[in-house]
Each structure stands twice: as C-alpha cells, then as structure tokens.
Scaffold this active site. Structure first.
Site, PDB file in Angstrom:
ATOM      1  N   LYS A  15       0.846  -1.206   0.000  1.00  0.00           N
ATOM      2  CA  LYS A  15       0.000   0.000   0.000  1.00  0.00           C
ATOM      3  C   LYS A  15       0.881   1.256   0.000  1.00  0.00           C
ATOM      4  O   LYS A  15       0.667   2.173  -0.790  1.00  0.00           O
ATOM      5  CB  LYS A  15      -0.890   0.007   1.236  1.00  0.00           C
ATOM      6  CG  LYS A  15      -1.558   1.339   1.537  1.00  0.00           C
ATOM      7  CD  LYS A  15      -2.455   1.296   2.741  1.00  0.00           C
ATOM      8  CE  LYS A  15      -1.761   1.543   4.032  1.00  0.00           C
ATOM      9  NZ  LYS A  15      -1.479   2.957   4.344  1.00  0.00           N
ATOM     10  N   ASN A  16       1.908   1.257   0.860  1.00  0.00           N
ATOM     11  CA  ASN A  16       2.696   2.489   1.044  1.00  0.00           C
ATOM     12  C   ASN A  16       3.724   2.704  -0.055  1.00  0.00           C
ATOM     13  O   ASN A  16       4.443   3.693  -0.040  1.00  0.00           O
ATOM     14  CB  ASN A  16       3.342   2.504   2.432  1.00  0.00           C
ATOM     15  CG  ASN A  16       2.280   2.626   3.522  1.00  0.00           C
ATOM     16  OD1 ASN A  16       1.115   2.912   3.223  1.00  0.00           O
ATOM     17  ND2 ASN A  16       2.668   2.385   4.753  1.00  0.00           N
ATOM     18  N   ARG A  60      -4.986  11.063   4.066  1.00  0.00           N
ATOM     19  CA  ARG A  60      -3.928  12.079   4.109  1.00  0.00           C
ATOM     20  C   ARG A  60      -2.778  11.740   3.194  1.00  0.00           C
ATOM     21  O   ARG A  60      -2.033  12.628   2.794  1.00  0.00           O
ATOM     22  CB  ARG A  60      -3.438  12.310   5.520  1.00  0.00           C
ATOM     23  CG  ARG A  60      -2.935  11.064   6.196  1.00  0.00           C
ATOM     24  CD  ARG A  60      -2.112  11.386   7.419  1.00  0.00           C
ATOM     25  NE  ARG A  60      -0.775  11.804   7.029  1.00  0.00           N
ATOM     26  CZ  ARG A  60      -0.318  13.049   7.178  1.00  0.00           C
ATOM     27  NH1 ARG A  60      -1.099  13.956   7.659  1.00  0.00           N
ATOM     28  NH2 ARG A  60       0.901  13.351   6.815  1.00  0.00           N
ATOM     29  N   CYS A  67      -5.017  12.537  12.228  1.00  0.00           N
ATOM     30  CA  CYS A  67      -5.857  11.337  12.212  1.00  0.00           C
ATOM     31  C   CYS A  67      -5.729  10.718  13.599  1.00  0.00           C
ATOM     32  O   CYS A  67      -5.109  11.284  14.494  1.00  0.00           O
ATOM     33  CB  CYS A  67      -5.403  10.390  11.109  1.00  0.00           C
ATOM     34  SG  CYS A  67      -3.815   9.693  11.460  1.00  0.00           S
ATOM     35  N   ARG A 111       0.196  14.814  12.810  1.00  0.00           N
ATOM     36  CA  ARG A 111       0.767  14.561  11.478  1.00  0.00           C
ATOM     37  C   ARG A 111       0.929  15.833  10.644  1.00  0.00           C
ATOM     38  O   ARG A 111       0.328  15.991   9.589  1.00  0.00           O
ATOM     39  CB  ARG A 111      -0.040  13.502  10.750  1.00  0.00           C
ATOM     40  CG  ARG A 111      -0.086  12.217  11.567  1.00  0.00           C
ATOM     41  CD  ARG A 111      -0.754  11.090  10.889  1.00  0.00           C
ATOM     42  NE  ARG A 111       0.107  10.498   9.863  1.00  0.00           N
ATOM     43  CZ  ARG A 111      -0.279   9.429   9.150  1.00  0.00           C
ATOM     44  NH1 ARG A 111      -1.453   8.897   9.360  1.00  0.00           N
ATOM     45  NH2 ARG A 111       0.516   8.929   8.220  1.00  0.00           N
ATOM     46  N   PRO A 112       1.715  16.781  11.116  1.00  0.00           N
ATOM     47  CA  PRO A 112       1.962  18.001  10.336  1.00  0.00           C
ATOM     48  C   PRO A 112       2.722  17.701   9.042  1.00  0.00           C
ATOM     49  O   PRO A 112       3.220  16.585   8.848  1.00  0.00           O
ATOM     50  CB  PRO A 112       2.820  18.843  11.275  1.00  0.00           C
ATOM     51  CG  PRO A 112       3.379  17.920  12.282  1.00  0.00           C
ATOM     52  CD  PRO A 112       2.453  16.748  12.376  1.00  0.00           C
ATOM     53  N   ASP A 162       4.412   0.553  12.145  1.00  0.00           N
ATOM     54  CA  ASP A 162       3.181  -0.059  11.618  1.00  0.00           C
ATOM     55  C   ASP A 162       2.993  -1.490  12.103  1.00  0.00           C
ATOM     56  O   ASP A 162       1.923  -2.060  11.928  1.00  0.00           O
ATOM     57  CB  ASP A 162       3.195  -0.039  10.081  1.00  0.00           C
ATOM     58  CG  ASP A 162       3.188   1.385   9.551  1.00  0.00           C
ATOM     59  OD1 ASP A 162       3.562   1.585   8.394  1.00  0.00           O
ATOM     60  OD2 ASP A 162       2.823   2.298  10.328  1.00  0.00           O
ATOM     61  N   VAL A 197       7.654   7.036  16.920  1.00  0.00           N
ATOM     62  CA  VAL A 197       7.399   7.725  15.646  1.00  0.00           C
ATOM     63  C   VAL A 197       6.134   8.572  15.680  1.00  0.00           C
ATOM     64  O   VAL A 197       6.128   9.717  15.231  1.00  0.00           O
ATOM     65  CB  VAL A 197       7.338   6.705  14.487  1.00  0.00           C
ATOM     66  CG1 VAL A 197       7.022   7.392  13.165  1.00  0.00           C
ATOM     67  CG2 VAL A 197       8.651   5.928  14.393  1.00  0.00           C
ATOM     68  N   ARG A 221      -8.629  -0.468   4.719  1.00  0.00           N
ATOM     69  CA  ARG A 221      -7.822   0.513   3.990  1.00  0.00           C
ATOM     70  C   ARG A 221      -6.481  -0.092   3.618  1.00  0.00           C
ATOM     71  O   ARG A 221      -5.860   0.313   2.636  1.00  0.00           O
ATOM     72  CB  ARG A 221      -7.576   1.748   4.868  1.00  0.00           C
ATOM     73  CG  ARG A 221      -8.784   2.562   5.158  1.00  0.00           C
ATOM     74  CD  ARG A 221      -8.429   3.773   5.966  1.00  0.00           C
ATOM     75  NE  ARG A 221      -7.345   4.531   5.317  1.00  0.00           N
ATOM     76  CZ  ARG A 221      -6.829   5.633   5.853  1.00  0.00           C
ATOM     77  NH1 ARG A 221      -7.257   6.062   7.021  1.00  0.00           N
ATOM     78  NH2 ARG A 221      -5.883   6.294   5.239  1.00  0.00           N
TER      79      ARG A 221
HETATM   80  C1  EPZ Z   1       4.158   6.919   6.189  1.00  0.00           C
HETATM   81  O1  EPZ Z   1       3.391   7.961   6.774  1.00  0.00           O
HETATM   82  C2  EPZ Z   1       3.222   5.724   6.104  1.00  0.00           C
HETATM   83  N1  EPZ Z   1       2.086   6.039   5.252  1.00  0.00           N
HETATM   84  C3  EPZ Z   1       2.740   5.344   7.507  1.00  0.00           C
HETATM   85  O2  EPZ Z   1       1.953   4.162   7.380  1.00  0.00           O
HETATM   86  C4  EPZ Z   1       3.960   5.009   8.359  1.00  0.00           C
HETATM   87  O3  EPZ Z   1       3.524   4.731   9.677  1.00  0.00           O
HETATM   88  C5  EPZ Z   1       4.906   6.221   8.389  1.00  0.00           C
HETATM   89  O4  EPZ Z   1       5.270   6.570   7.024  1.00  0.00           O
HETATM   90  C6  EPZ Z   1       6.181   5.934   9.158  1.00  0.00           C
HETATM   91  O5  EPZ Z   1       6.815   4.844   8.604  1.00  0.00           O
HETATM   92  C7  EPZ Z   1       2.260   5.987   3.908  1.00  0.00           C
HETATM   93  O6  EPZ Z   1       3.331   5.718   3.407  1.00  0.00           O
HETATM   94  C8  EPZ Z   1       1.045   6.280   3.089  1.00  0.00           C
HETATM   95  P1  EPZ Z   1       6.251  10.293   8.319  1.00  0.00           P
HETATM   96  P2  EPZ Z   1       3.994   9.478   6.792  1.00  0.00           P
HETATM   97  O7  EPZ Z   1       6.185  11.529   7.507  1.00  0.00           O
HETATM   98  O8  EPZ Z   1       4.747   9.731   5.548  1.00  0.00           O
HETATM   99  C9  EPZ Z   1       5.934  13.598  11.761  1.00  0.00           C
HETATM  100  C10 EPZ Z   1       0.090   2.819   7.730  1.00  0.00           C
HETATM  101  O9  EPZ Z   1      -0.371   2.312   8.765  1.00  0.00           O
HETATM  102  N2  EPZ Z   1       6.010  14.574  10.666  1.00  0.00           N
HETATM  103  O10 EPZ Z   1       7.481   9.437   8.257  1.00  0.00           O
HETATM  104  O11 EPZ Z   1       2.892  10.394   7.141  1.00  0.00           O
HETATM  105  C11 EPZ Z   1       4.656  12.777  11.752  1.00  0.00           C
HETATM  106  O12 EPZ Z   1       3.631  13.474  12.451  1.00  0.00           O
HETATM  107  C12 EPZ Z   1       0.561   4.258   7.746  1.00  0.00           C
HETATM  108  O13 EPZ Z   1       0.242   2.213   6.631  1.00  0.00           O
HETATM  109  C13 EPZ Z   1       6.143  15.918  10.969  1.00  0.00           C
HETATM  110  O14 EPZ Z   1       6.165  16.306  12.123  1.00  0.00           O
HETATM  111  O15 EPZ Z   1       5.007   9.360   8.018  1.00  0.00           O
HETATM  112  C14 EPZ Z   1       5.068  11.512  12.463  1.00  0.00           C
HETATM  113  O16 EPZ Z   1       4.997  11.717  13.859  1.00  0.00           O
HETATM  114  C15 EPZ Z   1       0.319   4.926   9.083  1.00  0.00           C
HETATM  115  N3  EPZ Z   1       6.250  16.823   9.955  1.00  0.00           N
HETATM  116  C16 EPZ Z   1       6.529  11.327  12.034  1.00  0.00           C
HETATM  117  O17 EPZ Z   1       6.972  12.628  11.582  1.00  0.00           O
HETATM  118  C17 EPZ Z   1       6.246  16.426   8.630  1.00  0.00           C
HETATM  119  O18 EPZ Z   1       6.367  17.293   7.741  1.00  0.00           O
HETATM  120  C18 EPZ Z   1       6.737  10.314  10.910  1.00  0.00           C
HETATM  121  O19 EPZ Z   1       5.917  10.699   9.847  1.00  0.00           O
HETATM  122  C19 EPZ Z   1       6.095  15.055   8.340  1.00  0.00           C
HETATM  123  C20 EPZ Z   1       5.999  14.141   9.370  1.00  0.00           C
END
Ligand code: EPZ
Length: 416
Positions: free
Chosen positions: A22-23, A92, A116, A121-122, A304, A326, A396
């Site tokens: 998916k990701n 998102r 969410c 998730r900024p 995850d 995370v 999902r």
């Molecule tokens: C991706 O989300 C995945 N989703 C998530 O999988 C996965 O948990 C996550 O990466 C971490 O591996 C997809 O790929 C569609 P991040 P993403 O940006 O990109 C913070 C699932 O269950 N952050 O690495 O949103 C954020 O809030 C989903 O399949 C900021 O603060 O993850 C989080 O605490 C859930 N500012 C941390 O960083 C930003 O600009 C990691 O987020 C971006 C992120």
C-alpha cells in the site's frame, strides 16, 4: 458500519499470498503525474486507499482503470490543480500529489490535511523541502496554495527522516533544474520502489534506501510498466498472527530483508520460522518470551507493526516494554486489548505488557488501520467469539483480510 465476527482459539494451517505494498503504490500513483504517457502498475493491491488515490488522479483529469491486479493510468492533461477536500480528508497520503503536480504544472492547491487517530501529522518538512526547491507556499482558507514557476535543485536536510516528505521532495526534485542532495532521507523500502519507478520513467535518482539521495532533474518522463514490491507490513502482520495462533503457515511473496527487524524480535521471542522459497514459513507454538520493542524509522522496528506485535505480546511469558517513538498517539489498541483481559499499563511513550495466560473474547472497536489488525490478532487467539467493529479502517490497508485468514483455517466472517 461493518464488523468482523471471529471465533478464535484455533491453530492456523496453510498458505497466504501477500499483496503489493500500500505504502509503495500510493506515492507511485502520484508519481504517474510526471508523465503524459501510459503507466501500468502490476500487483497493485485493491484497497480503499488505492481507490481514493485513483479518484484523486481522476479529479485532476487523469484516467485510472483496474483490471484484476493491474492498474492502468494515463494523465495526458492536467485540467485541475486542486484535489477535492473530501478526498484529501479521507486519506492524508494524497498529499503526495504535491511534489509531482508542482513538477508537472507548477501549481497545486490542497487542503491542509487534518490529523488522524494516530497523531497530528503536520507536513512542515514537506513544505520546507518544496520551498527549498523554489516553491512559494501560501495558506488560503485552510488550503495550501503552492506555486513554482521553476524548480531548482537544492541541498536539503530533513530534520527527521519523514517518509512522506522524502517522497514529495524526491518527486519534485526529479523534474527540477539541476541536482538535489537530500540528506537524512527516509530509507524505507517503499522509497526505493518509488525511486526505481521514477528511474524507469527516465528519472536519475541514486542512493534511495540510504540516508542520502541524489536526484538529478530531467526534462521529461516516459511511460513504463512497474511491479509494486510486496507489502512488508501485511506480511509482518500475518507472520505475527500465525505465531500467536500456533500451527504452520507459509506467508508467500515476501522480501525477508524488508522484515529484518521483526524477524530479529521473533528470534528473541522464541518464534520458530524459516525462509521457504519466496516466503516465510512460521511454525508457531503459541507461547513466547516477552521482548522489548522500540519503534524506529527503517531499518528499525516499524511503527506499523507495533500494534500487532503488542497484541501478540499480551500472552508472552514475562513482561514486555513497547515504546512508540514515531507517532505521538499510537496506543489506541491498548484499551481495547485490556477489555479482552490483557494486562497493559501505559507510561509516557511506552506500554508495559505483563503476559497473561489467555485473552477473553469481546466486542472491540478498531481506531486505525494497524490497531485494528492487532485486535483481529487478539480475537484469533481468544477462545470464543469476538466482534471487531469499524473495520473500514482495517480494509484501507489489508486486501481481503477475512478471505485470506479463512484460507488458513481461521473462523472469521464479515458482517455489514
Ligand atoms: C508513512 O506515513 C506511512 N504512510 C505510515 O503508514 C507510516 O507509519 C509512516 O510513514 C512511518 O513509517 C504511507 O506511506 C502512506 P512520516 P507518513 O512523515 O509519511 C511527523 C500505515 O499504517 N512529521 O514518516 O505520514 C509525523 O507526524 C501508515 O500504513 C512531521 O512532524 O510518516 C510523524 O509523527 C500509518 N512533519 C513522524 O513525523 C512532517 O512534515 C513520521 O511521519 C512530516 C511528518
């Protein structure tokens, strides 16, 4: 709302085929915006999130068609630069259209994605990276209005190896003038699959999978056919379900190195498994030693897989400490597991799990995708009939979960 009705306490036997990731497929669908040619994606999982991503592409003027596991995309003309609010709100991950749309037409309007269940998730690091590539970002009534007459290569350092920020920056930089060096980049396998896809379309990206990615901008991209990598999180979830229930299950279409951190923890817990062809065969005996888990960015233990792993540890011998580093709110499954008799205490970012003999069946609610998977695992081990509700969260990210589990002998049915 739909629910799963699960009668647990049975061993699992048989084979499960893992679907495409998916990701990986979500950002790769977005990256298809970079070319006017046709793109074919093989092993594209048929998930709610993938359907939503397809609708986003169609809302921009693209054509998306599915035939079994193949997804056919063609975006000859971008007629609209604003993705509909309700679609962005539904998923998102659709913010990953920002990079490619900027590269394609120099403009994107997108509603600032809400948080969410698992956290606020900024997207500040996405924005900072795109601005460093030359984009101007304006907030306009809850919408981000981003313009970039030209995109220029830059040296970008990510404060945190964010997966989404790495993807958006990589897709925009792929078409920028000059070379971009992205440091402290995310190293997830899905980043590598996205980089491979962009290179197959004519891109020039090196170093994906390490923490420094070099992206040389190119003027145009041609169509391609690409096979999505297997979903390591789906695979890890079924491996944990097989281990928790006992029996013998072959999980096929797995790249073991993608699961190295999980497999290391299974060794520690005493789970018996071995590589078998293109899969992992789990010979579960159902009870294990407690282990400590700390979620990290890849190649660390994946956030995850935290919920399914924690669900399995509720019946391990001893006390486990599960620390989530995370996301700030990813223990919603804990209260539901406690209603099934688990002995868990939250202390800050950690859950202290004292192993119990068995869990009791109950009616529980899924709060998010992976928490829901953890509750299904728990229900599969509880003697008696449980109900897992709000399963749209689970569907999902897990293709045909109930059918795949029935295929290995689980007593699980979907009820609307
Ligand atoms: C991706 O989300 C995945 N989703 C998530 O999988 C996965 O948990 C996550 O990466 C971490 O591996 C997809 O790929 C569609 P991040 P993403 O940006 O990109 C913070 C699932 O269950 N952050 O690495 O949103 C954020 O809030 C989903 O399949 C900021 O603060 O993850 C989080 O605490 C859930 N500012 C941390 O960083 C930003 O600009 C990691 O987020 C971006 C992120």
């Amino acid at each position: 709302m739909s629910k799963f009705v699960i009668t647990g306490g049975k061993e699992l036997e048989g084979k499960i085929d893992i679907s495409g990731a998916k990701n990986a497929v979500l950002p790769i669908i977005a990256a298809s915006l970079l070319t006017l040619d046709k793109v074919v994606l093989e092993d594209a999982p048929d998930l709610l999130d993938v359907q939503v991503m397809g609708q986003v592409i169609e809302s921009l003027g693209g054509k998306v068609k599915r035939k079994n596991k193949k997804l056919y995309l063609e975006i000859k003309d971008v007629e609209n630069i604003e993705a509909p609010y309700d679609l962005i709100n539904k998923m998102r991950a659709s913010i990953c259209i920002m990079g490619p749309l900027l590269a394609r037409v120099g403009r994107v309007r997108i509603s600032h994605p809400g948080g969410c269940a698992i956290g606020s998730r900024p997207i500040n690091w996405h924005i900072k990276g795109l601005e460093q590539l030359g984009a101007q970002v304006r907030m306009d009534h809850g919408f981000l209005d981003i313009t970039a007459s030209r995109l220029y290569g830059a040296r970008i350092y990510l404060d945190f190896p964010s997966v989404g920020a790495t993807e958006n920056i990589m897709m925009a930089a792929a078409a920028a003038e000059g070379t971009t060096v992205l440091e402290n980049a995310a190293q997830e396998p899905e980043i590598v699959d996205l980089a491979n896809f962009i290179n197959e379309m004519g891109g020039k990206i090196r170093g994906a999978g390490t923490n420094i990615i070099y992206i040389e901008g190119v003027k145009e991209f041609h169509g391609t056919s690409h096979t999505i990598i297997p979903d390591r999180i789906e695979a890890g979830t079924y491996i944990l379900m097989a281990a928790a229930c006992g029996g013998e299950v072959l999980i096929r279409n797995v790249i073991p190195v993608h699961l190295a951190s999980l497999l290391a923890k299974l060794d520690e817990a005493g789970v018996v498994y071995r590589e078998d062809g293109d899969g992992i065969r789990v010979i579960g005996k159902g009870n294990y030693h407690a282990v400590d888990i700390k979620t990290q960015v890849h190649p660390g233990f994946s956030t995850d897989l935290q919920a399914p792993m924690l669900a399995m540890l509720t019946r391990a011998q001893g006390t486990s400490m599960v620390t989530e580093t995370v996301f700030e709110n990813r223990f919603m499954h804990v209260d539901e597991l406690k209603r099934m008799g688990a002995d868990i205490r939250i202390e800050g970012r950690s859950a202290i799990v004292h192993g119990v003999e068995e869990l009791h069946p109950a009616t529980v609610n899924a709060s998010d995708l992976r928490a829901g998977a953890g509750l299904v695992l728990a229900a599969l081990t509880a003697n008696g009939t449980s109900e897992v509700r709000e399963i749209h969260h689970i569907e999902r990210g897990y293709e045909n979960l109930d059918a795949k589990l029935r295929g290995i002998g689980a007593d699980i049915f979907r009820e609307d």
